[in-house]
Scaffold this motif. Structure first.
Motif, PDB file in Angstrom:
ATOM      1  N   THR A 149      46.603 -29.370   7.338  1.00 18.71           N
ATOM      2  CA  THR A 149      45.830 -28.729   6.270  1.00 18.71           C
ATOM      3  C   THR A 149      44.450 -29.361   6.132  1.00 18.71           C
ATOM      4  O   THR A 149      43.486 -28.659   5.843  1.00 18.71           O
ATOM      5  N   GLN A 150      44.340 -30.665   6.330  1.00 13.72           N
ATOM      6  CA  GLN A 150      43.030 -31.317   6.222  1.00 13.72           C
ATOM      7  C   GLN A 150      42.085 -30.884   7.334  1.00 13.72           C
ATOM      8  O   GLN A 150      40.880 -30.818   7.140  1.00 13.72           O
ATOM      9  N   SER A 151      42.628 -30.578   8.495  1.00 13.83           N
ATOM     10  CA  SER A 151      41.783 -30.140   9.613  1.00 13.83           C
ATOM     11  C   SER A 151      41.561 -28.631   9.602  1.00 13.83           C
ATOM     12  O   SER A 151      40.935 -28.097  10.512  1.00 13.83           O
ATOM     13  N   ASN A 152      42.104 -27.938   8.594  1.00 15.95           N
ATOM     14  CA  ASN A 152      42.000 -26.476   8.458  1.00 15.95           C
ATOM     15  C   ASN A 152      42.660 -25.723   9.607  1.00 15.95           C
ATOM     16  O   ASN A 152      42.316 -24.586   9.884  1.00 15.95           O
ATOM     17  N   ALA A 153      43.604 -26.358  10.263  1.00 18.03           N
ATOM     18  CA  ALA A 153      44.383 -25.652  11.273  1.00 18.03           C
ATOM     19  C   ALA A 153      45.473 -24.823  10.603  1.00 18.03           C
ATOM     20  O   ALA A 153      45.941 -23.843  11.165  1.00 18.03           O
ATOM     21  N   LEU A 154      45.862 -25.219   9.393  1.00 18.59           N
ATOM     22  CA  LEU A 154      46.891 -24.517   8.641  1.00 18.59           C
ATOM     23  C   LEU A 154      46.403 -24.312   7.214  1.00 18.59           C
ATOM     24  O   LEU A 154      46.074 -25.278   6.532  1.00 18.59           O
ATOM     25  N   LEU A 155      46.331 -23.065   6.801  1.00 22.13           N
ATOM     26  CA  LEU A 155      46.008 -22.723   5.418  1.00 22.13           C
ATOM     27  C   LEU A 155      47.232 -22.044   4.826  1.00 22.13           C
ATOM     28  O   LEU A 155      47.744 -21.072   5.385  1.00 22.13           O
ATOM     29  N   LEU A 178      55.507 -16.540   1.151  1.00 18.82           N
ATOM     30  CA  LEU A 178      54.523 -17.547   1.518  1.00 18.82           C
ATOM     31  C   LEU A 178      53.568 -16.945   2.527  1.00 18.82           C
ATOM     32  O   LEU A 178      53.996 -16.334   3.499  1.00 18.82           O
ATOM     33  N   GLY A 179      52.289 -17.108   2.279  1.00 16.80           N
ATOM     34  CA  GLY A 179      51.288 -16.665   3.241  1.00 16.80           C
ATOM     35  C   GLY A 179      50.694 -17.882   3.924  1.00 16.80           C
ATOM     36  O   GLY A 179      50.534 -18.941   3.315  1.00 16.80           O
ATOM     37  N   TYR A 180      50.384 -17.740   5.168  1.00 11.01           N
ATOM     38  CA  TYR A 180      49.755 -18.841   5.884  1.00 11.01           C
ATOM     39  C   TYR A 180      48.879 -18.288   6.995  1.00 11.01           C
ATOM     40  O   TYR A 180      49.127 -17.217   7.537  1.00 11.01           O
ATOM     41  N   LEU A 181      47.849 -19.020   7.297  1.00 15.38           N
ATOM     42  CA  LEU A 181      46.960 -18.708   8.407  1.00 15.38           C
ATOM     43  C   LEU A 181      46.928 -19.919   9.320  1.00 15.38           C
ATOM     44  O   LEU A 181      46.751 -21.045   8.857  1.00 15.38           O
ATOM     45  N   ILE A 182      47.088 -19.678  10.600  1.00 13.54           N
ATOM     46  CA  ILE A 182      47.074 -20.763  11.576  1.00 13.54           C
ATOM     47  C   ILE A 182      45.933 -20.514  12.542  1.00 13.54           C
ATOM     48  O   ILE A 182      45.856 -19.461  13.162  1.00 13.54           O
ATOM     49  N   SER A 183      45.041 -21.475  12.645  1.00 15.81           N
ATOM     50  CA  SER A 183      43.980 -21.413  13.644  1.00 15.81           C
ATOM     51  C   SER A 183      44.585 -21.905  14.954  1.00 15.81           C
ATOM     52  O   SER A 183      44.831 -23.107  15.119  1.00 15.81           O
ATOM     53  N   THR A 184      44.829 -20.990  15.862  1.00 13.88           N
ATOM     54  CA  THR A 184      45.547 -21.336  17.089  1.00 13.88           C
ATOM     55  C   THR A 184      44.801 -22.369  17.913  1.00 13.88           C
ATOM     56  O   THR A 184      45.406 -23.290  18.464  1.00 13.88           O
ATOM     57  N   GLU A 234      43.434 -20.422  -6.126  1.00 12.99           N
ATOM     58  CA  GLU A 234      43.797 -21.795  -5.819  1.00 12.99           C
ATOM     59  C   GLU A 234      43.391 -22.110  -4.380  1.00 12.99           C
ATOM     60  O   GLU A 234      43.583 -21.307  -3.479  1.00 12.99           O
ATOM     61  N   ASP A 235      42.796 -23.267  -4.192  1.00 12.84           N
ATOM     62  CA  ASP A 235      42.391 -23.683  -2.852  1.00 12.84           C
ATOM     63  C   ASP A 235      43.652 -23.862  -2.004  1.00 12.84           C
ATOM     64  O   ASP A 235      44.506 -24.685  -2.332  1.00 12.84           O
ATOM     65  N   PRO A 236      43.803 -23.088  -0.920  1.00 15.17           N
ATOM     66  CA  PRO A 236      45.051 -23.148  -0.162  1.00 15.17           C
ATOM     67  C   PRO A 236      45.315 -24.494   0.480  1.00 15.17           C
ATOM     68  O   PRO A 236      46.446 -24.847   0.718  1.00 15.17           O
ATOM     69  N   SER A 237      44.263 -25.268   0.754  1.00 13.93           N
ATOM     70  CA  SER A 237      44.483 -26.542   1.423  1.00 13.93           C
ATOM     71  C   SER A 237      45.001 -27.606   0.468  1.00 13.93           C
ATOM     72  O   SER A 237      45.364 -28.680   0.902  1.00 13.93           O
ATOM     73  N   ASN A 238      45.057 -27.316  -0.850  1.00 14.18           N
ATOM     74  CA  ASN A 238      45.523 -28.295  -1.823  1.00 14.18           C
ATOM     75  C   ASN A 238      46.981 -28.109  -2.212  1.00 14.18           C
ATOM     76  O   ASN A 238      47.442 -28.752  -3.140  1.00 14.18           O
ATOM     77  N   MET A 239      47.708 -27.234  -1.571  1.00 13.09           N
ATOM     78  CA  MET A 239      49.121 -27.050  -1.901  1.00 13.09           C
ATOM     79  C   MET A 239      49.885 -28.282  -1.449  1.00 13.09           C
ATOM     80  O   MET A 239      49.820 -28.660  -0.286  1.00 13.09           O
TER      81      MET A 239
END
Length: 138
Positions: free
Chosen positions: A118-124, A27-33, A8-13
């Protein structure tokens, strides 16, 4: 290879699912600092928690620079540089952790902020289905 299901595309949650999974399950998440700090500086500069984070870390950076400046006068330069290099790396690591925690907290509180993050891919965000590690409470 084509028979494998696509993850599943993580940005579509959706936001509601994000909050419910955060409260109830793994819950898993990645943050682009870098992107997260840019968004925080642009959109949440008036938030008192972010202002407190900035003031705290600017004070720590000022103290670190003052300590190193004094160290150059008291000890050989090699020792001062040897202490400064790991200190600045730890400083960057700790500010990254705290900014990421604040970023996740703001995303949990505000649906528009979550969508922007999520749209800016700062949070997945993704559900952590990996059962290979011991799970708490089991």
């Amino acid at each position: 290879a084509d028979s494998l299901p696509k993850p599943e595309d993580p940005s579509n949650m959706p936001y509601e699912r994000f909050v419910s999974v955060y409260q109830s399950g793994p819950l898993g998440y990645l943050i682009s600092t870098r992107k997260a700090l840019r968004i925080l500086l642009a959109h949440k500069i008036r938030d008192p928690r972010f202002q407190r984070l900035l003031a705290q870390w600017m004070g720590c950076l000022l103290a670190l620079i003052s300590f190193v400046a004094c160290a150059f006068f008291l000890v050989p330069a090699f020792w001062a540089v040897s202490a400064f290099a790991p200190s600045i790396c730890l400083f960057a690591l700790f500010i990254s952790f705290e900014a990421g925690d604040l970023f996740l907290q703001l995303a949990l509180e505000d649906e528009r902020f979550f969508e922007m993050a999520t749209q800016s891919n700062a949070l997945l965000v993704f559900e952590d289905d990996d059962q290979s590690l011991p799970q708490p409470g089991r």
